[in-house]
Design a protein around this motif. Structure first.
Motif, short mmCIF file in Angstrom:
data_model
loop_
_atom_site.label_atom_id
_atom_site.label_comp_id
_atom_site.label_asym_id
_atom_site.label_seq_id
_atom_site.Cartn_x
_atom_site.Cartn_y
_atom_site.Cartn_z
N ALA A 74 0.83 -1.21 0.00
CA ALA A 74 0.00 0.00 0.00
C ALA A 74 0.86 1.25 0.00
O ALA A 74 0.55 2.23 -0.69
N ALA A 75 1.96 1.24 0.75
CA ALA A 75 2.82 2.43 0.82
C ALA A 75 3.49 2.70 -0.52
O ALA A 75 3.54 3.85 -0.99
N GLY A 76 4.02 1.66 -1.16
CA GLY A 76 4.65 1.85 -2.46
C GLY A 76 3.67 2.31 -3.51
O GLY A 76 3.96 3.21 -4.32
N GLU A 77 2.49 1.72 -3.52
CA GLU A 77 1.47 2.11 -4.49
C GLU A 77 0.95 3.52 -4.23
O GLU A 77 0.68 4.28 -5.17
N ARG A 78 0.82 3.89 -2.95
CA ARG A 78 0.36 5.23 -2.62
C ARG A 78 1.36 6.30 -3.09
O ARG A 78 0.98 7.34 -3.60
N MET A 79 2.64 6.02 -2.89
CA MET A 79 3.66 6.95 -3.34
C MET A 79 3.61 7.13 -4.86
O MET A 79 3.70 8.24 -5.39
N PHE A 80 3.42 6.02 -5.58
CA PHE A 80 3.37 6.10 -7.04
C PHE A 80 2.10 6.81 -7.49
O PHE A 80 2.12 7.56 -8.48
N SER A 81 1.01 6.61 -6.78
CA SER A 81 -0.23 7.30 -7.11
C SER A 81 -0.07 8.81 -7.00
O SER A 81 -0.58 9.57 -7.82
N GLU A 82 0.70 9.26 -6.00
CA GLU A 82 0.86 10.70 -5.78
C GLU A 82 1.95 11.30 -6.66
O GLU A 82 1.78 12.39 -7.20
N ASP A 132 3.21 -1.28 -14.39
CA ASP A 132 2.59 -2.56 -14.03
C ASP A 132 2.94 -2.99 -12.61
O ASP A 132 2.10 -3.48 -11.86
N VAL A 133 4.19 -2.80 -12.25
CA VAL A 133 4.66 -3.23 -10.93
C VAL A 133 4.06 -2.38 -9.81
O VAL A 133 3.69 -2.89 -8.75
N LEU A 134 3.95 -1.06 -10.04
CA LEU A 134 3.57 -0.14 -8.97
C LEU A 134 2.09 0.22 -8.97
O LEU A 134 1.63 0.95 -8.09
N SER A 135 1.32 -0.27 -9.94
CA SER A 135 -0.12 -0.04 -9.94
C SER A 135 -0.78 -0.87 -8.84
O SER A 135 -0.24 -1.90 -8.43
N PRO A 136 -1.95 -0.44 -8.37
CA PRO A 136 -2.64 -1.20 -7.31
C PRO A 136 -2.81 -2.68 -7.68
O PRO A 136 -3.30 -3.00 -8.75
N THR A 218 9.42 -2.79 -2.15
CA THR A 218 8.64 -3.16 -3.33
C THR A 218 9.56 -3.60 -4.45
O THR A 218 9.34 -4.63 -5.10
N TRP A 219 10.62 -2.83 -4.66
CA TRP A 219 11.56 -3.18 -5.73
C TRP A 219 12.43 -4.38 -5.37
O TRP A 219 12.87 -5.12 -6.27
N LEU A 220 12.68 -4.61 -4.09
CA LEU A 220 13.40 -5.82 -3.72
C LEU A 220 12.58 -7.06 -4.05
O LEU A 220 13.12 -8.08 -4.48
N ALA A 221 11.26 -6.96 -3.85
CA ALA A 221 10.38 -8.06 -4.26
C ALA A 221 10.47 -8.29 -5.76
O ALA A 221 10.51 -9.43 -6.23
N VAL A 222 10.50 -7.19 -6.51
CA VAL A 222 10.65 -7.31 -7.97
C VAL A 222 12.00 -7.92 -8.31
O VAL A 222 12.11 -8.78 -9.20
N GLY A 223 13.05 -7.51 -7.60
CA GLY A 223 14.38 -8.07 -7.85
C GLY A 223 14.42 -9.57 -7.68
O GLY A 223 15.00 -10.29 -8.51
N PRO A 359 -3.35 2.50 -16.00
CA PRO A 359 -4.71 2.28 -15.50
C PRO A 359 -5.48 3.58 -15.34
O PRO A 359 -4.90 4.63 -15.02
N ASP A 360 -6.79 3.52 -15.56
CA ASP A 360 -7.62 4.73 -15.48
C ASP A 360 -7.49 5.42 -14.13
O ASP A 360 -7.50 6.65 -14.05
N ALA A 361 -7.42 4.64 -13.06
CA ALA A 361 -7.34 5.24 -11.72
C ALA A 361 -6.09 6.09 -11.58
O ALA A 361 -6.12 7.19 -10.98
N LEU A 362 -4.96 5.63 -12.12
CA LEU A 362 -3.73 6.42 -12.05
C LEU A 362 -3.82 7.64 -12.95
O LEU A 362 -3.33 8.73 -12.60
N GLN A 363 -4.42 7.50 -14.13
CA GLN A 363 -4.58 8.66 -15.00
C GLN A 363 -5.40 9.74 -14.30
O GLN A 363 -5.11 10.94 -14.43
N GLU A 364 -6.40 9.31 -13.55
CA GLU A 364 -7.22 10.28 -12.80
C GLU A 364 -6.40 10.93 -11.69
O GLU A 364 -6.44 12.15 -11.50
N ASP A 365 -5.63 10.12 -10.95
CA ASP A 365 -4.79 10.66 -9.88
C ASP A 365 -3.78 11.66 -10.42
O ASP A 365 -3.48 12.67 -9.79
N TRP A 366 -3.22 11.36 -11.61
CA TRP A 366 -2.18 12.21 -12.18
C TRP A 366 -2.73 13.35 -13.02
O TRP A 366 -1.96 14.16 -13.52
N GLN A 367 -4.06 13.38 -13.22
CA GLN A 367 -4.71 14.42 -14.03
C GLN A 367 -4.13 14.45 -15.45
O GLN A 367 -3.73 15.50 -15.96
N ILE A 368 -4.09 13.26 -16.06
CA ILE A 368 -3.60 13.14 -17.44
C ILE A 368 -4.76 13.40 -18.38
O ILE A 368 -5.52 12.49 -18.72
#
Length: 388
Positions: A74-82, A132-136, A218-223, A359-368
């Motif tokens: 949740a923390a990693g995804e929240r940071m990416f959302s913001e 893909d990795v950092l999306s919810p 989060t990235w260590l899990a990806v590693g 994802p649409d949710a991130l586009q909305e968060d980022w105001q794209i």
């Protein structure tokens, strides 16, 4: 703690599991079989039952490697959302140029990019990987990030196989190490984790130590999912910083391949961004990459502060003296980052869409939103600077 001797040995190792999978596919067919495998893995609707047995077994084994605590996710995804637009900008202006500065590692990137006549394809593939990795839910069971990482890991193994088996262009293992070896994989992971945290801090983004650690984990899990040996991975943000410095000391050096890859990346951004931002990519690379490295990569020498003052002057003119420069800086970099992401979504390569999806949710968060007219751009920029 890692040492030169440990990393020297790591350059001789690839990825046993993925390499064995690709070798089994190759043994059952030929070079074309490997190419077909890579093509089929790019399809999101591909099911394990539709794939060769060794690949299905590989997907099952690697899928079991994902272990993330819900609070870390949740923390990693929240940071990416913001701060996602800034993260994507840092990918383009810090992570990728830093990768191109690694003289040995860039040889693989250059060879595969120019064989395909698509030197900038890596930008979109890497950007999609990060999204893909950092999306919810990206690294949850059956998450899109898990599947993307599995594909990329297998693609790395296929590239290793094809490069080492190519008699027309022998690969110097003694000098360069195995293609996409353990040190190069670790260095790349640090460009997605530590360099992003460092870049955000330089932009004035104040993350708590807990959020920084969550992003790193989060990235260590990806590693681990990507086949990096666990004993090489850092445990803390401070260790990630130290590992990055060690690898940079060992690997950063001038090369024509690095300069060529950087020129392609810079040219692509400059030629596709809105007029007000034409000079920003080079300025931002200069801001993040050490001066001597930026110089041997061929980045124009133009300070970011001067460019931001020019943009602020155009946007504000009579109001500029009433506006704090740091507020201008944050708003201008954010606007550039949003426009960069918007361009990546809509860009075409070789007459075809780049297939970069957010994802649409991130586009909305980022105001794209759709591209602005120049008048609308300046109006929105003024509103952002003044906090409206």
């Amino acid at each position: 703690m890692l040492t030169d001797a440990i990393l020297d040995a790591a350059r001789a190792r690839g990825d046993a599991l993925a390499d064995a999978t690709v070798a089994a596919v190759f043994k059952a067919g030929d070079t074309a079989a490997v190419a077909r495998l890579l093509s089929s893995l790019m399809r999101d609707d591909q099911k394990p039952g539709d794939l060769p047995a060794p690949v299905a077994e590989y997907l099952k084994a690697t899928g079991a490697l994902v272990e993330r605590a819900p609070e870390t996710a949740a923390a990693g995804e929240r940071m990416f959302s913001e701060f996602g637009p800034e993260v994507m900008m840092l990918l383009c202006c810090y992570s990728l140029p830093s990768s191109y500065a690694a003289k040995k590692g860039v040889q693989v990137l250059h060879r595969t990019a120019y064989l395909a006549k698509r030197p900038n394809r890596r930008l979109f593939e890497t950007a999609q990987f990060i999204v893909d990795v950092l999306s919810p839910g990206g690294l949850g069971p059956g998450g899109r990030g898990v599947r993307t990482a599995q594909k990329v890991r297998l693609m790395h193994a296929a590239i290793r196989h094809l490069i080492l088996a190519d008699p027309s262009s022998p690969w110097d293992v003694k000098e360069l190490g195995v293609p996409i070896n353990q040190e190069d994989l670790l260095g790349t992971l640090m460009t997605f984790s530590w360099l992003i945290l460092d870049g955000l801090a330089r932009l004035g983004v104040k993350l708590t130590p807990r959020d920084q650690q969550a992003y790193l984990e989060t990235w260590l899990a990806v590693g681990r999912l990507m086949g990096i040996e666990p004993q090489l991975l850092p445990r803390t943000v401070a260790e990630a910083n130290a590992i990055t410095a060690l690898i940079e000391r060992r690997q950063v050096a001038e090369s024509p391949q690095g300069r060529e890859m950087t020129a392609a990346l810079l040219g692509m951004m400059q030629s596709n961004l809105p007029h007000p931002f034409k000079s920003m990519p080079g300025c931002l690379i200069r801001e993040f990459v050490p001066s001597n490295v930026a110089t041997f990569l061929g980045i124009p020498s133009h300070p970011l502060r001067e460019e931001l003052i020019r943009l602020a002057d155009e946007a504000l003119r009579p109001l500029q003296r009433f506006v704090d420069f740091e507020a201008q800086r944050h708003a201008l970099v954010r606007s550039f980052s949003v426009h960069l992401v918007r361009w990546m979504i809509g860009v075409e390569m070789d007459g075809q869409p780049a297939r970069f999806a957010i994802p649409d949710a991130l586009q909305e968060d980022w105001q794209i939103a759709p591209a602005d007219s120049e008048e609308s751009f300046w109006q929105k920029l003024q509103e952002r600077i003044h906090g409206r």
